[in-house]
Design an enzyme around this catalytic site. Sequence first.
Site, PDB file in Angstrom:
ATOM      1  N   TRP A  60      26.392 -18.473  12.523  1.00  0.00           N
ATOM      2  CA  TRP A  60      27.832 -18.183  13.154  1.00  0.00           C
ATOM      3  C   TRP A  60      28.902 -18.699  12.274  1.00  0.00           C
ATOM      4  O   TRP A  60      29.980 -18.192  12.230  1.00  0.00           O
ATOM      5  CB  TRP A  60      27.826 -18.869  14.573  1.00  0.00           C
ATOM      6  CG  TRP A  60      29.262 -18.337  15.409  1.00  0.00           C
ATOM      7  CD1 TRP A  60      30.349 -19.168  15.294  1.00  0.00           C
ATOM      8  CD2 TRP A  60      29.545 -17.212  15.886  1.00  0.00           C
ATOM      9  NE1 TRP A  60      31.058 -18.451  16.091  1.00  0.00           N
ATOM     10  CE2 TRP A  60      30.948 -17.348  16.514  1.00  0.00           C
ATOM     11  CE3 TRP A  60      28.826 -15.826  16.191  1.00  0.00           C
ATOM     12  CZ2 TRP A  60      31.591 -16.037  17.261  1.00  0.00           C
ATOM     13  CZ3 TRP A  60      29.704 -14.922  16.814  1.00  0.00           C
ATOM     14  CH2 TRP A  60      30.725 -15.139  17.352  1.00  0.00           C
ATOM     15  N   GLU A  61      28.798 -19.719  11.789  1.00  0.00           N
ATOM     16  CA  GLU A  61      29.689 -20.887  11.124  1.00  0.00           C
ATOM     17  C   GLU A  61      29.828 -20.221   9.664  1.00  0.00           C
ATOM     18  O   GLU A  61      30.904 -20.607   8.787  1.00  0.00           O
ATOM     19  CB  GLU A  61      29.619 -22.242  10.961  1.00  0.00           C
ATOM     20  CG  GLU A  61      29.679 -22.840  12.238  1.00  0.00           C
ATOM     21  CD  GLU A  61      28.870 -22.345  13.505  1.00  0.00           C
ATOM     22  OE1 GLU A  61      27.574 -22.353  13.121  1.00  0.00           O
ATOM     23  OE2 GLU A  61      29.301 -22.445  14.625  1.00  0.00           O
ATOM     24  N   LEU A 115      18.498 -15.717  11.049  1.00  0.00           N
ATOM     25  CA  LEU A 115      18.699 -15.649  12.462  1.00  0.00           C
ATOM     26  C   LEU A 115      17.079 -15.141  12.822  1.00  0.00           C
ATOM     27  O   LEU A 115      16.772 -14.041  12.472  1.00  0.00           O
ATOM     28  CB  LEU A 115      19.639 -14.569  12.789  1.00  0.00           C
ATOM     29  CG  LEU A 115      21.072 -15.064  12.703  1.00  0.00           C
ATOM     30  CD1 LEU A 115      22.181 -14.109  12.651  1.00  0.00           C
ATOM     31  CD2 LEU A 115      21.355 -15.775  14.084  1.00  0.00           C
ATOM     32  N   GLU A 119      14.740 -14.701  23.200  1.00  0.00           N
ATOM     33  CA  GLU A 119      14.512 -13.903  24.431  1.00  0.00           C
ATOM     34  C   GLU A 119      15.957 -13.166  24.956  1.00  0.00           C
ATOM     35  O   GLU A 119      15.733 -12.422  25.899  1.00  0.00           O
ATOM     36  CB  GLU A 119      13.879 -14.963  25.713  1.00  0.00           C
ATOM     37  CG  GLU A 119      12.771 -15.469  25.163  1.00  0.00           C
ATOM     38  CD  GLU A 119      12.161 -16.376  26.470  1.00  0.00           C
ATOM     39  OE1 GLU A 119      11.080 -16.916  26.210  1.00  0.00           O
ATOM     40  OE2 GLU A 119      13.160 -16.943  27.190  1.00  0.00           O
ATOM     41  N   THR A 120      16.788 -13.678  24.388  1.00  0.00           N
ATOM     42  CA  THR A 120      18.188 -12.979  25.068  1.00  0.00           C
ATOM     43  C   THR A 120      18.979 -12.268  23.824  1.00  0.00           C
ATOM     44  O   THR A 120      18.238 -12.083  22.854  1.00  0.00           O
ATOM     45  CB  THR A 120      19.216 -14.346  25.149  1.00  0.00           C
ATOM     46  OG1 THR A 120      19.709 -14.933  24.033  1.00  0.00           O
ATOM     47  CG2 THR A 120      18.407 -15.238  26.176  1.00  0.00           C
ATOM     48  N   HIS A 122      21.478 -13.210  22.414  1.00  0.00           N
ATOM     49  CA  HIS A 122      22.425 -14.213  21.422  1.00  0.00           C
ATOM     50  C   HIS A 122      22.235 -13.401  20.015  1.00  0.00           C
ATOM     51  O   HIS A 122      23.023 -13.379  19.234  1.00  0.00           O
ATOM     52  CB  HIS A 122      21.686 -15.502  21.661  1.00  0.00           C
ATOM     53  CG  HIS A 122      22.486 -16.510  21.061  1.00  0.00           C
ATOM     54  ND1 HIS A 122      22.046 -17.634  20.576  1.00  0.00           N
ATOM     55  CD2 HIS A 122      23.970 -16.772  21.048  1.00  0.00           C
ATOM     56  CE1 HIS A 122      23.040 -18.481  20.256  1.00  0.00           C
ATOM     57  NE2 HIS A 122      24.164 -17.943  20.460  1.00  0.00           N
ATOM     58  N   PHE A 147      25.341 -11.258   1.000  1.00  0.00           N
ATOM     59  CA  PHE A 147      24.880 -11.294   2.369  1.00  0.00           C
ATOM     60  C   PHE A 147      23.375 -11.797   2.256  1.00  0.00           C
ATOM     61  O   PHE A 147      22.335 -11.278   2.020  1.00  0.00           O
ATOM     62  CB  PHE A 147      25.016 -10.088   2.852  1.00  0.00           C
ATOM     63  CG  PHE A 147      24.506 -10.072   4.430  1.00  0.00           C
ATOM     64  CD1 PHE A 147      23.129  -9.494   5.012  1.00  0.00           C
ATOM     65  CD2 PHE A 147      25.316 -10.453   5.397  1.00  0.00           C
ATOM     66  CE1 PHE A 147      22.888  -9.534   6.175  1.00  0.00           C
ATOM     67  CE2 PHE A 147      24.836 -10.485   6.683  1.00  0.00           C
ATOM     68  CZ  PHE A 147      23.736 -10.183   7.101  1.00  0.00           C
ATOM     69  N   ARG A 161       9.944 -13.292   4.115  1.00  0.00           N
ATOM     70  CA  ARG A 161      10.908 -13.037   3.237  1.00  0.00           C
ATOM     71  C   ARG A 161      11.525 -14.262   2.429  1.00  0.00           C
ATOM     72  O   ARG A 161      12.449 -14.098   1.904  1.00  0.00           O
ATOM     73  CB  ARG A 161      11.779 -12.302   4.266  1.00  0.00           C
ATOM     74  CG  ARG A 161      11.641 -10.930   4.506  1.00  0.00           C
ATOM     75  CD  ARG A 161      12.123 -10.488   5.917  1.00  0.00           C
ATOM     76  NE  ARG A 161      11.731  -9.141   6.294  1.00  0.00           N
ATOM     77  CZ  ARG A 161      10.501  -8.889   6.628  1.00  0.00           C
ATOM     78  NH1 ARG A 161       9.806  -9.854   7.040  1.00  0.00           N
ATOM     79  NH2 ARG A 161      10.057  -7.626   6.894  1.00  0.00           N
TER      80      ARG A 161
END
Length: 190
Positions: A60-61, A115, A119-120, A122, A147, A161
Site C-alpha cells: 500500500w505504501e 500481495l 479471506e477478505t 483487503h 510494476f 513467480r
Amino acid sequence: MSLKAPAPEHHEGSALRIGIVHARWNQAVIEPLLAGTKAKLLECGVKESNIVIESVPGSWELPIAVQRLYAASQVQSSSGGATAGDLLGGSTTDLTALAAPASGPFDAIIAIGVLIKGETMHFEYISDSVSQGLMRVSLDTGVPVIFGVLTVLNEAQALHRAGQGGAPGAHNHGEDWGLAAVEMGVKRKA
Ligand SMILES: O=c1[nH]c(NC[C@H](O)[C@H](O)[C@H](O)CO)c([N+](=O)[O-])c(=O)[nH]1
C-alpha cells in the site's frame, strides 16, 4: 520460452540511475524477487552505486514512497533550493533528508511487492489502489515506474513467480522487472 514473455531486447545500462522501492510483507518472496531484479540490472551494466534501494512496510505504501523517491532525487539534481515538498504540490516537507545517497534523477523506478489473497476483500482493494497509484506516479512524473507487484491467490503462486519451489516453469519475475527498467530507462534518455 513462455508465450507471455516479451521478445528479449538488449540494452546497455551503464549510464542509468535506477531506484527500487520494495515492501517488506512476505519477505521470503520479496528477497528472491529483489535479488533477481538487482542481478539483471548489474548484468545490463547498471553501476551498483546507481542503484538506490528503499523499503516500506507493505505494498500500500509503494506509490507514495516511489513519488517521494522521485521528488527527493529531483531536489538533489536541481539548484534553487526548492524542496521536494514544492514539487509535490506545496507541502513544506523538505525531503532531502530522505534523498537517495547518490545524486541525480532516476531513469526508472521499480516498485516491488507481494500481495497474497486472504479471506477478505483487503487484497482486492490494495491491489487495485496500488496498481492505479503506481501508474499515476509514472504518468505524472514521466519516470517509468516498473510494476513489480505480485498479486497472487496463494503462497505457492508467489514462490513460483519468484523462481522458488522447484516446480517446472518457476521463473523469477524480478529478472523481467530489471530488464524492463533498463529498457525503459534507456529509451527515456534517447
Ligand atoms: O504488501 C502487502 N501488504 C499487505 N498489507 C499491508 C498493507 O500493504 C499496508 O502496509 C498496511 O495496510 C498499512 O498501510 C498484505 N496483506 O494485507 O495481505 C500483503 O499480502 N502484502
